[in-house]
Write an enzyme that holds these catalytic residues in place. Structure first.
Site, PDB file in Angstrom:
ATOM      1  N   ARG A 162      57.508  63.519  43.896  1.00  0.00           N
ATOM      2  CA  ARG A 162      57.482  63.342  42.445  1.00  0.00           C
ATOM      3  C   ARG A 162      58.187  64.459  41.681  1.00  0.00           C
ATOM      4  O   ARG A 162      58.805  64.203  40.649  1.00  0.00           O
ATOM      5  CB  ARG A 162      56.022  63.233  41.972  1.00  0.00           C
ATOM      6  CG  ARG A 162      55.391  61.919  42.366  1.00  0.00           C
ATOM      7  CD  ARG A 162      53.932  61.864  41.984  1.00  0.00           C
ATOM      8  NE  ARG A 162      53.381  60.548  42.293  1.00  0.00           N
ATOM      9  CZ  ARG A 162      52.094  60.241  42.198  1.00  0.00           C
ATOM     10  NH1 ARG A 162      51.225  61.154  41.829  1.00  0.00           N
ATOM     11  NH2 ARG A 162      51.676  59.027  42.498  1.00  0.00           N
ATOM     12  N   THR A 216      39.735  58.650  37.837  1.00  0.00           N
ATOM     13  CA  THR A 216      39.666  57.726  38.970  1.00  0.00           C
ATOM     14  C   THR A 216      39.968  56.300  38.538  1.00  0.00           C
ATOM     15  O   THR A 216      40.726  55.570  39.182  1.00  0.00           O
ATOM     16  CB  THR A 216      38.266  57.786  39.623  1.00  0.00           C
ATOM     17  OG1 THR A 216      38.041  59.095  40.139  1.00  0.00           O
ATOM     18  CG2 THR A 216      38.141  56.756  40.733  1.00  0.00           C
ATOM     19  N   HIS A 239      50.936  64.293  34.584  1.00  0.00           N
ATOM     20  CA  HIS A 239      50.145  63.399  35.421  1.00  0.00           C
ATOM     21  C   HIS A 239      49.010  64.072  36.188  1.00  0.00           C
ATOM     22  O   HIS A 239      47.873  63.614  36.156  1.00  0.00           O
ATOM     23  CB  HIS A 239      51.073  62.693  36.411  1.00  0.00           C
ATOM     24  CG  HIS A 239      50.415  61.655  37.254  1.00  0.00           C
ATOM     25  ND1 HIS A 239      49.797  60.534  36.715  1.00  0.00           N
ATOM     26  CD2 HIS A 239      50.265  61.547  38.603  1.00  0.00           C
ATOM     27  CE1 HIS A 239      49.301  59.782  37.691  1.00  0.00           C
ATOM     28  NE2 HIS A 239      49.565  60.380  38.835  1.00  0.00           N
ATOM     29  N   ASP A 283      38.223  70.397  30.658  1.00  0.00           N
ATOM     30  CA  ASP A 283      36.937  70.998  30.309  1.00  0.00           C
ATOM     31  C   ASP A 283      36.372  71.880  31.422  1.00  0.00           C
ATOM     32  O   ASP A 283      35.971  73.023  31.187  1.00  0.00           O
ATOM     33  CB  ASP A 283      35.922  69.900  29.952  1.00  0.00           C
ATOM     34  CG  ASP A 283      36.427  68.970  28.865  1.00  0.00           C
ATOM     35  OD1 ASP A 283      37.151  69.458  27.970  1.00  0.00           O
ATOM     36  OD2 ASP A 283      36.121  67.781  28.909  1.00  0.00           O
ATOM     37  N   ARG A 337      51.393  67.621  44.572  1.00  0.00           N
ATOM     38  CA  ARG A 337      50.550  66.649  45.278  1.00  0.00           C
ATOM     39  C   ARG A 337      51.370  65.489  45.825  1.00  0.00           C
ATOM     40  O   ARG A 337      52.204  64.918  45.119  1.00  0.00           O
ATOM     41  CB  ARG A 337      49.474  66.103  44.333  1.00  0.00           C
ATOM     42  CG  ARG A 337      48.620  64.997  44.949  1.00  0.00           C
ATOM     43  CD  ARG A 337      47.514  64.584  44.020  1.00  0.00           C
ATOM     44  NE  ARG A 337      47.982  63.896  42.841  1.00  0.00           N
ATOM     45  CZ  ARG A 337      48.114  62.577  42.736  1.00  0.00           C
ATOM     46  NH1 ARG A 337      47.853  61.799  43.773  1.00  0.00           N
ATOM     47  NH2 ARG A 337      48.511  62.028  41.599  1.00  0.00           N
ATOM     48  N   GLU A 396      54.596  55.046  49.144  1.00  0.00           N
ATOM     49  CA  GLU A 396      54.982  55.719  47.913  1.00  0.00           C
ATOM     50  C   GLU A 396      55.856  56.928  48.231  1.00  0.00           C
ATOM     51  O   GLU A 396      56.030  57.291  49.398  1.00  0.00           O
ATOM     52  CB  GLU A 396      53.733  56.141  47.120  1.00  0.00           C
ATOM     53  CG  GLU A 396      52.891  54.956  46.692  1.00  0.00           C
ATOM     54  CD  GLU A 396      51.608  55.335  45.965  1.00  0.00           C
ATOM     55  OE1 GLU A 396      50.932  54.410  45.481  1.00  0.00           O
ATOM     56  OE2 GLU A 396      51.277  56.530  45.904  1.00  0.00           O
ATOM     57  N   HIS A 435      54.519  62.709  36.426  1.00  0.00           N
ATOM     58  CA  HIS A 435      54.820  61.450  37.103  1.00  0.00           C
ATOM     59  C   HIS A 435      56.171  60.955  36.595  1.00  0.00           C
ATOM     60  O   HIS A 435      56.417  60.940  35.386  1.00  0.00           O
ATOM     61  CB  HIS A 435      53.743  60.406  36.832  1.00  0.00           C
ATOM     62  CG  HIS A 435      53.773  59.261  37.791  1.00  0.00           C
ATOM     63  ND1 HIS A 435      54.772  58.310  37.763  1.00  0.00           N
ATOM     64  CD2 HIS A 435      52.954  58.921  38.812  1.00  0.00           C
ATOM     65  CE1 HIS A 435      54.553  57.428  38.727  1.00  0.00           C
ATOM     66  NE2 HIS A 435      53.457  57.781  39.381  1.00  0.00           N
ATOM     67  N   LEU A 457      42.628  60.693  45.597  1.00  0.00           N
ATOM     68  CA  LEU A 457      41.374  59.964  45.838  1.00  0.00           C
ATOM     69  C   LEU A 457      40.783  60.363  47.189  1.00  0.00           C
ATOM     70  O   LEU A 457      39.562  60.490  47.337  1.00  0.00           O
ATOM     71  CB  LEU A 457      41.620  58.450  45.794  1.00  0.00           C
ATOM     72  CG  LEU A 457      42.036  57.874  44.433  1.00  0.00           C
ATOM     73  CD1 LEU A 457      42.346  56.386  44.561  1.00  0.00           C
ATOM     74  CD2 LEU A 457      40.944  58.093  43.394  1.00  0.00           C
ATOM     75  N   GLY A 485      46.743  53.730  44.877  1.00  0.00           N
ATOM     76  CA  GLY A 485      45.779  53.553  45.945  1.00  0.00           C
ATOM     77  C   GLY A 485      45.360  54.859  46.583  1.00  0.00           C
ATOM     78  O   GLY A 485      45.412  55.921  45.965  1.00  0.00           O
ATOM     79  N   TYR A 511      41.816  55.061  36.432  1.00  0.00           N
ATOM     80  CA  TYR A 511      43.197  54.726  36.087  1.00  0.00           C
ATOM     81  C   TYR A 511      44.164  54.900  37.257  1.00  0.00           C
ATOM     82  O   TYR A 511      45.378  54.742  37.084  1.00  0.00           O
ATOM     83  CB  TYR A 511      43.647  55.570  34.890  1.00  0.00           C
ATOM     84  CG  TYR A 511      42.866  55.230  33.640  1.00  0.00           C
ATOM     85  CD1 TYR A 511      43.262  54.192  32.807  1.00  0.00           C
ATOM     86  CD2 TYR A 511      41.699  55.917  33.339  1.00  0.00           C
ATOM     87  CE1 TYR A 511      42.534  53.856  31.688  1.00  0.00           C
ATOM     88  CE2 TYR A 511      40.955  55.588  32.206  1.00  0.00           C
ATOM     89  CZ  TYR A 511      41.378  54.563  31.390  1.00  0.00           C
ATOM     90  OH  TYR A 511      40.642  54.217  30.281  1.00  0.00           O
TER      91      TYR A 511
END
Length: 524
Positions: free
Chosen positions: A290, A44, A351, A222, A386, A116, A243, A392, A50, A46
Site C-alpha cells: 500500500r 472492525t 487508513h 483516544d 501493515r 490483496e 489506503h 483482523l 477480509g 468497516y
C-alpha cells in the site's frame, strides 16, 4: 463508582474476542465493555477485504505469509511476533468460525480465498465485501450470551486512573499502575469512576487526525492519547498508512473504501486519461504494498494536477464482481458511476496506524495491569507498513494472548485497591458549558488541514517544522478551552486528536530514514 474485574475500552474484534475468552474461562468475573458510540460501531465493522490467514496448505504456508508481512513492513517488524501471529492464525480463525462468523465458501465447501496487495498467494477469507460487519455481528451475538459481560454504550473515556490521581503519590513514578478510568456517560451527562483490576485498551485508530480517511467518525486516537497522558510508552507514530483507493469525494471526512481485493481480482489503476502508470513504480504494479501504490498515485496527481486517478474495472467479470463486491458496486451506482462503463475515481486516504501503545506478546503495555490490542497498539507485527488484511488477524491473536495473561493475573489476585478510595470523583465545578460548538469544529478542521497538508503521504523537514509550530498553537488554545469547559464528547475527541498529532509530528521529526509508509523527501 463502578467496580469491575475487567474494563474493556472498545467494542471491535480485539475487545470483544478478549472479553469472550475471559468470560469463558472465568464465568464469575465481572466484565464491563465501554464504547463511545453504538456497541457495533468500530473500525472492525468497516473492514471490507477480509482476514489474512493460511488455510490452503497445498498452495500456501506460514513461511510465505511471514515473508510477505516482513516485506510489506520494510523489515521493521519484530520477526518473533510475526511468526507467532501467523502460526496461531488458523486456530484463532477457527474459533471465529465457531462463534458463528459466516465466511464465503466454494461449492466444494472450502473457503473462498482472495488476494490483496503484498500477498504472494490467495489467502484472504472474506464475507463478500463486508467481512468486518459480519465478524462484528457474530461477536456481539456471542457476547450477549454471557451474563457476566455488561456493555455501556455512548461512554467516553476521559483519562485512565493511575496512582498519579492518588493524593501524595509521586507524580514522576515510572512504576505506573492502571486502576480503571474516568468515563463520561453521554446519555446521562455525568462522569463515572470505574475501578478495575485489569483494563484493556482496544479503541482503534486515529484516522480523523487527517481531513480524509476511510475510518469511521469514532477513530480519534483516544486510547493512544490517554495512555500517553498516563505516561505509557508510545512508539512508531510516524508510520501512518494511506489506503491507495478511497472513492473520491469533494466532501471532507470519511471516504468510502474501494477494497484492495478489487485490485486483487484484476482492477487496474489509470490516469484520468486512461493511461497505466503503476509499471513505473513497482514490478508488482497494482499488487505492490500500500505504501508504494499510495505514493505512486500521489505522485501522478501532483504531476498532472488532477484531483484523483481512475480504477478500471471495465474488463472484469460483471457477475463475479457483483457477487464479491455488492456494496462497492451499489455505492458506485448511487454516486452515478457505472464501474463497467467508466473509471472509478479514487484517491489515497488515511487508513491505518502502525504505531501506538507499546506492548509485549501478551498485549501488556508499559503500565501495570493495562493491556492494549489492535490498531491502538504497537505490537511489532506490522513494522513500517501493515500488510493488507493482517489487522483482523492481529486483533484475534493478541486478544487471545491478552485474555490468557489477564486470567493468570486475576487468579493470582495480587490487586490492592485500598488506596483507590483516595482518588477523587471528577469535579467540574466552575466550568462553563461551551455555547458555540463551532469553536470546536473550527479547531478540529484547522488541525486536520494542517496534518493533511504538512504531515501527509510525503513529508519534508520544512513542512514538519511548520507543523510543529502550528500544532503547538492549536494545542494551547484547546488546553485553555478544556480547562475551563464542561466536558463533551466533541471536546474530548479534539483533545485526543491534538495529543495524537503531537506524537505523529514528533516521531516524524525524529525519523532519519525512509521506511515503509514513512517518506520524507529530504531523506530520499
Amino acid at each position: 463508582m463502578i467496580k469491575a474485574d475487567v474494563l474493556v475500552i472498545g467494542s471491535g474484534i480485539s475487545g470483544l474476542s478478549f472479553a469472550i475468552k475471559i468470560a469463558e474461562k472465568l464465568p464469575n468475573t465481572h466484565i464491563v465493555i465501554v464504547t463511545k458510540s453504538d456497541e457495533d460501531e468500530s473500525n472492525t465493522k468497516y473492514a471490507q477485504g477480509g482476514l489474512a490467514v493460511v488455510t490452503d496448505f497445498s498452495k500456501d504456508n506460514f513461511v510465505k505469509h511471514i515473508a510477505d508481512t516482513i516485506r510489506a513492513g520494510d523489515g521493521e517488524n519484530e520477526r518473533s511476533v510475526v511468526e507467532m501471529v501467523i502460526q496461531q492464525g488458523p486456530e484463532r480463525f477457527n474459533e471465529l468460525v465457531k462463534w458463528g462468523t459466516q465466511f464465503d465458501k466454494e461449492q466444494n465447501g472450502y473457503f473462498k480465498l482472495g488476494r490483496e496487495g503484498g500477498h504472494t498467494e490467495n489467502r484472504i477469507v472474506h464475507h463478500k465485501d463486508i467481512t468486518g460487519f459480519e465478524i462484528e455481528r457474530a461477536l456481539l451475538k456471542t457476547i450477549n450470551k454471557f451474563a457476566n459481560i455488561e456493555i455501556l454504550d455512548h461512554h467516553y473515556v476521559i483519562d485512565l486512573l493511575t496512582q498519579h490521581h492518588i493524593p501524595g503519590k509521586n507524580l514522576n513514578s515510572a512504576d505506573t499502575h492502571c486502576y480503571g478510568a474516568y468515563i463520561l456517560d453521554e446519555k446521562n451527562k455525568n462522569i463515572k469512576k470505574i475501578n478495575s483490576k485489569i483494563t484493556l485498551v482496544a479503541s482503534g485508530g486515529a484516522g480523523h487526525v487527517y481531513k480524509n480517511t476511510t475510518n469511521p467518525l469514532i477513530a480519534t486516537g483516544d486510547g493512544i492519547a490517554f495512555v500517553h497522558r498516563a505516561r505509557g510508552k508510545i512508539s512508531n507514530m510516524q508510520y501512518y498508512q494511506f489506503h491507495p483507493t478511497a472513492l473520491y469525494s469533494k466532501r471532507n471526512g470519511m471516504l468510502f473504501l474501494i477494497s484492495e481485493a478489487v485490485r486483487g481480482d484484476g482492477a487496474k489503476l489509470r490516469t484520468k486519461e486512461g493511461l497505466p502508470f503503476m509499471y513505473k513504480y513497482d514490478e508488482r504494479e497494482e499488487l505492490a504494498s500500500r505504501d508504494i501504490v499510495a505514493r505512486a498515485i500521489d505522485n501522478e496527481m501532483k504531476i498532472s494536477g488532477d484531483e484523483y486517478v481512475g480504477l478500471d474495472c471495465r474488463h472484469m467479470d460483471q457477475q463475479k464482481f457483483k457477487a464479491h463486491f455488492p456494496n462497492i458496486y451499489h455505492k458506485c451506482m448511487e454516486e452515478g458511476i457505472d464501474p463497467f462503463k467508466e473509471l472509478i475515481p479514487v484517491v489515497p486516504a488515511c487508513h491505518y496506524l502502525m504505531g501506538g501503545i507499546d506492548t509485549d506478546k501478551d498485549g501488556q503495555s508499559s503500565i501495570k495491569n493495562l493491556f492494549a490490542v489492535g490498531e491502538c497498539a504497537n505490537s511489532g507485527l506490522h513494522g513500517a507498513n501493515r500488510l493488507a488484511s493482517n489487522s483482523l488477524l492481529e486483533g484475534l491473536v493478541f486478544g487471545h494472548n491478552a485474555a490468557i495473561k489477564a486470567c493468570e493475573l486475576l487468579k493470582e489476585n495480587k490487586f490492592n485497591f485500598e488506596d483507590l478510595k483516595a482518588i477523587p470523583e471528577w469535579n467540574q465545578e466552575g466550568r462553563k458549558t461551551i455555547d458555540e460548538m463551532v469553536m470546536i469544529s473550527y479547531l478540529r478542521q484547522q488541525l486536520q488541514s494542517m496534518m493533511s497538508d504538512l504531515v501527509g503521504i510525503v513529508r519534508s523537514e520544512s513542512r514538519l517544522k511548520i507543523a510543529c509550530q502550528k500544532q503547538r498553537e492549536i494545542y494551547e488554545t484547546v488546553t485553555t478551552l478544556y480547562n475551563s469547559s464542561i466536558l463533551s464528547p466533541q471536546l474530548l475527541e479534539l483533545r485526543n486528536l491534538i495529543n495524537v498529532s503531537y506524537l505523529i509530528i514528533k516521531h516524524s521529526i525524529e525519523m532519519k530514514e525512509n521506511k515503509g509508509a514513512f517518506f520524507n523527501k529530504d531523506l530520499a
